[in-house]
Structure formats: structure tokens, C-alpha cells
Scaffold this motif. Structure first.
Motif, mmCIF file in Angstrom:
data_model
loop_
_atom_site.group_PDB
_atom_site.id
_atom_site.type_symbol
_atom_site.label_atom_id
_atom_site.label_comp_id
_atom_site.label_asym_id
_atom_site.label_seq_id
_atom_site.Cartn_x
_atom_site.Cartn_y
_atom_site.Cartn_z
ATOM 1 N N GLN A 1 0.824 -1.201 0.000
ATOM 2 C CA GLN A 1 0.000 0.000 0.000
ATOM 3 C C GLN A 1 0.862 1.256 0.000
ATOM 4 O O GLN A 1 1.922 1.292 0.628
ATOM 5 N N ILE A 2 0.367 2.269 -0.674
ATOM 6 C CA ILE A 2 1.006 3.591 -0.698
ATOM 7 C C ILE A 2 -0.004 4.587 -0.149
ATOM 8 O O ILE A 2 -1.196 4.500 -0.456
ATOM 9 N N ALA A 3 0.482 5.536 0.651
ATOM 10 C CA ALA A 3 -0.395 6.566 1.206
ATOM 11 C C ALA A 3 0.275 7.934 1.102
ATOM 12 O O ALA A 3 1.499 8.039 0.992
ATOM 13 N N TYR A 4 -0.538 8.960 1.118
ATOM 14 C CA TYR A 4 -0.085 10.348 1.144
ATOM 15 C C TYR A 4 0.487 10.638 2.518
ATOM 16 O O TYR A 4 -0.056 10.158 3.522
ATOM 17 N N PRO A 5 1.521 11.430 2.650
ATOM 18 C CA PRO A 5 2.344 12.035 1.598
ATOM 19 C C PRO A 5 3.465 11.082 1.196
ATOM 20 O O PRO A 5 3.974 10.332 2.016
ATOM 21 N N ALA A 6 3.826 11.144 -0.066
ATOM 22 C CA ALA A 6 4.940 10.341 -0.567
ATOM 23 C C ALA A 6 5.333 10.840 -1.954
ATOM 24 O O ALA A 6 4.512 11.426 -2.666
ATOM 25 N N ASP A 7 6.572 10.622 -2.290
ATOM 26 C CA ASP A 7 7.052 10.830 -3.648
ATOM 27 C C ASP A 7 7.446 9.475 -4.189
ATOM 28 O O ASP A 7 8.170 8.717 -3.531
ATOM 29 N N LEU A 8 6.959 9.172 -5.386
ATOM 30 C CA LEU A 8 7.214 7.882 -6.006
ATOM 31 C C LEU A 8 8.384 7.968 -6.969
ATOM 32 O O LEU A 8 8.538 8.957 -7.689
ATOM 33 N N LEU A 9 9.173 6.925 -6.998
ATOM 34 C CA LEU A 9 10.200 6.732 -8.023
ATOM 35 C C LEU A 9 9.622 5.680 -8.963
ATOM 36 O O LEU A 9 9.386 4.538 -8.551
ATOM 37 N N VAL A 10 9.340 6.088 -10.195
ATOM 38 C CA VAL A 10 8.760 5.170 -11.175
ATOM 39 C C VAL A 10 9.790 4.958 -12.279
ATOM 40 O O VAL A 10 10.098 5.877 -13.036
ATOM 41 N N LYS A 11 10.333 3.747 -12.327
ATOM 42 C CA LYS A 11 11.323 3.396 -13.339
ATOM 43 C C LYS A 11 10.600 2.784 -14.536
ATOM 44 O O LYS A 11 9.725 1.929 -14.367
ATOM 45 N N THR A 12 10.975 3.231 -15.731
ATOM 46 C CA THR A 12 10.377 2.734 -16.964
ATOM 47 C C THR A 12 11.414 1.915 -17.721
ATOM 48 O O THR A 12 12.543 2.369 -17.929
ATOM 49 N N TYR A 13 11.000 0.729 -18.126
ATOM 50 C CA TYR A 13 11.839 -0.197 -18.884
ATOM 51 C C TYR A 13 11.117 -0.541 -20.182
ATOM 52 O O TYR A 13 9.890 -0.444 -20.263
ATOM 53 N N ILE A 14 11.883 -0.996 -21.173
ATOM 54 C CA ILE A 14 11.279 -1.515 -22.396
ATOM 55 C C ILE A 14 11.853 -2.890 -22.704
ATOM 56 O O ILE A 14 12.949 -3.237 -22.267
ATOM 57 N N ILE B 1 7.407 0.697 -9.368
ATOM 58 C CA ILE B 1 7.060 1.833 -8.518
ATOM 59 C C ILE B 1 7.596 1.591 -7.115
ATOM 60 O O ILE B 1 7.270 0.580 -6.474
ATOM 61 N N SER B 2 8.413 2.546 -6.643
ATOM 62 C CA SER B 2 8.968 2.531 -5.292
ATOM 63 C C SER B 2 8.752 3.911 -4.684
ATOM 64 O O SER B 2 8.370 4.848 -5.378
ATOM 65 N N LEU B 3 9.016 4.037 -3.408
ATOM 66 C CA LEU B 3 9.047 5.351 -2.786
ATOM 67 C C LEU B 3 10.456 5.911 -2.939
ATOM 68 O O LEU B 3 11.428 5.151 -2.915
ATOM 69 N N THR B 4 10.585 7.220 -3.087
ATOM 70 C CA THR B 4 11.926 7.805 -3.180
ATOM 71 C C THR B 4 12.716 7.549 -1.899
ATOM 72 O O THR B 4 13.940 7.474 -1.935
ATOM 73 N N THR B 5 12.009 7.389 -0.787
ATOM 74 C CA THR B 5 12.672 7.114 0.494
ATOM 75 C C THR B 5 13.021 5.643 0.665
ATOM 76 O O THR B 5 13.772 5.294 1.582
ATOM 77 N N GLU B 6 12.459 4.774 -0.193
ATOM 78 C CA GLU B 6 12.734 3.334 -0.160
ATOM 79 C C GLU B 6 12.887 2.813 -1.589
ATOM 80 O O GLU B 6 12.088 2.013 -2.058
ATOM 81 N N PRO B 7 13.920 3.263 -2.302
ATOM 82 C CA PRO B 7 14.026 2.925 -3.723
ATOM 83 C C PRO B 7 14.205 1.437 -4.026
ATOM 84 O O PRO B 7 13.941 1.004 -5.146
ATOM 85 N N ASP B 8 14.598 0.653 -3.041
ATOM 86 C CA ASP B 8 14.799 -0.779 -3.279
ATOM 87 C C ASP B 8 13.580 -1.632 -2.920
ATOM 88 O O ASP B 8 13.599 -2.845 -3.105
ATOM 89 N N THR B 9 12.524 -0.990 -2.419
ATOM 90 C CA THR B 9 11.299 -1.705 -2.065
ATOM 91 C C THR B 9 10.260 -1.462 -3.145
ATOM 92 O O THR B 9 9.868 -0.319 -3.387
ATOM 93 N N VAL B 10 9.834 -2.521 -3.807
ATOM 94 C CA VAL B 10 8.860 -2.397 -4.892
ATOM 95 C C VAL B 10 7.448 -2.403 -4.297
ATOM 96 O O VAL B 10 7.053 -3.351 -3.622
ATOM 97 N N TYR B 11 6.725 -1.327 -4.545
ATOM 98 C CA TYR B 11 5.352 -1.198 -4.069
ATOM 99 C C TYR B 11 4.347 -1.680 -5.112
ATOM 100 O O TYR B 11 3.265 -2.141 -4.772
ATOM 101 N N ALA B 12 4.702 -1.539 -6.366
ATOM 102 C CA ALA B 12 3.852 -2.027 -7.459
ATOM 103 C C ALA B 12 4.724 -2.135 -8.699
ATOM 104 O O ALA B 12 5.769 -1.485 -8.810
#
Length: 140
Positions: A73-86, A100-111
Motif C-alpha cells: 500500500q502507498i499513502a499520502y504524503p509520498a514521492d514515487l520513483l517510477v522506473k520505466t523499462y522496455i 514503482i517505489s518510494l523515493t525514500t525506499e528505492p529498493d522496495t517495490v510497491y507495485a
């Protein structure tokens, strides 16, 4: 059913996307439908980064499928780090994947999720070959 992200893929872009208060539902976490907006925005940011505008013209990009695996789960407030791959570029399409990760937890995948994009001739109403200058961006 969880759709797996392929191992063989190329990182092409990273986006920072803020979670807005209105992204949450009555249960206090980001509504599942909003994850698709985050993925869409990351994909548009990537396309914008090399000058492909996603405005209506004679030809352009169409998403022909999309999926998302909701892992945490993700909740406000947060900034997301969304990496795009092809992966899997073809004459008319390319698979995009997002992590999709949080900028504060870039190694934890939330989605994670993705979509298949196809280049379409809007006048003929059918798939067409990517313009060479765009196809060159997909070389893996």
C-alpha cells in the motif's frame, strides 16, 4: 494472477511523481486505479524526454493493453520513483514495464506493471511501422 516483469529489459527513464491527497480512497491508501495514472505519467515523461509528443496527429502511440501488480500500500504524503523499462521491440510495438517505489525506499517495490504500445496510422486506422528516429530509441 500476477504478471511477471521480464528479466531481459532496458531501463529507459526514471520519474519522480508525488502522491496527491486526492489519490487516496476511503481506506486511506492510494486507489488501485490511480496506479495506472502513475504508470501512464511515467510513460508520457519518457516519451516527452526524447521529443515524442503524445498529441493527436496523423499517427501516434496507442496503448493496447495494460496491467498492474499491487504489492504494498502507498499513502499520502509520498514521492514515487517510477522506473520505466522496455522490452520486445517489434516493427509496430514495444512492451513497457514500470517499477514503482518510494523515493525514500528505492529498493522496495510497491507495485509494478506495464503496457504494450503500438504505433498507429490514425488515418488508415491500423498499426504502422515506427518512424526510424523513434525506433532507434528502442534498440536493446
Amino acid at each position: 494472477m500476477r504478471i511477471e516483469i521480464p528479466e531481459d529489459k532496458k531501463l529507459v527513464h526514471e520519474s519522480i511523481i508525488p502522491v496527491r491527497w486526492g489519490d487516496m480512497d476511503a481506506l486511506g491508501h492510494v486507489n488501485n486505479a490511480v496506479y495506472f495514472r502513475y504508470i501512464e505519467q511515467a510513460r508520457v515523461n519518457w516519451l516527452d524526454s526524447f521529443g515524442l509528443k503524445v498529441t493527436k496527429g496523423d499517427a501516434g502511440v496507442v496503448v493496447v493493453n495494460a496491467f498492474c501488480n499491487f504489492l504494498k500500500q502507498i499513502a499520502y504524503p509520498a514521492d514515487l520513483l517510477v522506473k520505466t523499462y522496455i522490452a520486445n521491440p517489434s516493427r509496430v510495438g514495444v512492451d513497457t514495464f514500470n517499477v514503482i517505489s518510494l523515493t525514500t525506499e528505492p529498493d522496495t517495490v510497491y507495485a509494478n506493471g506495464g503496457a504494450t504500445m503500438v504505433w498507429v496510422d490514425f488515418i488508415a486506422q491500423k498499426a504502422a511501422a515506427w518512424p526510424p528516429e523513434i525506433k532507434a530509441k528502442f534498440d536493446l
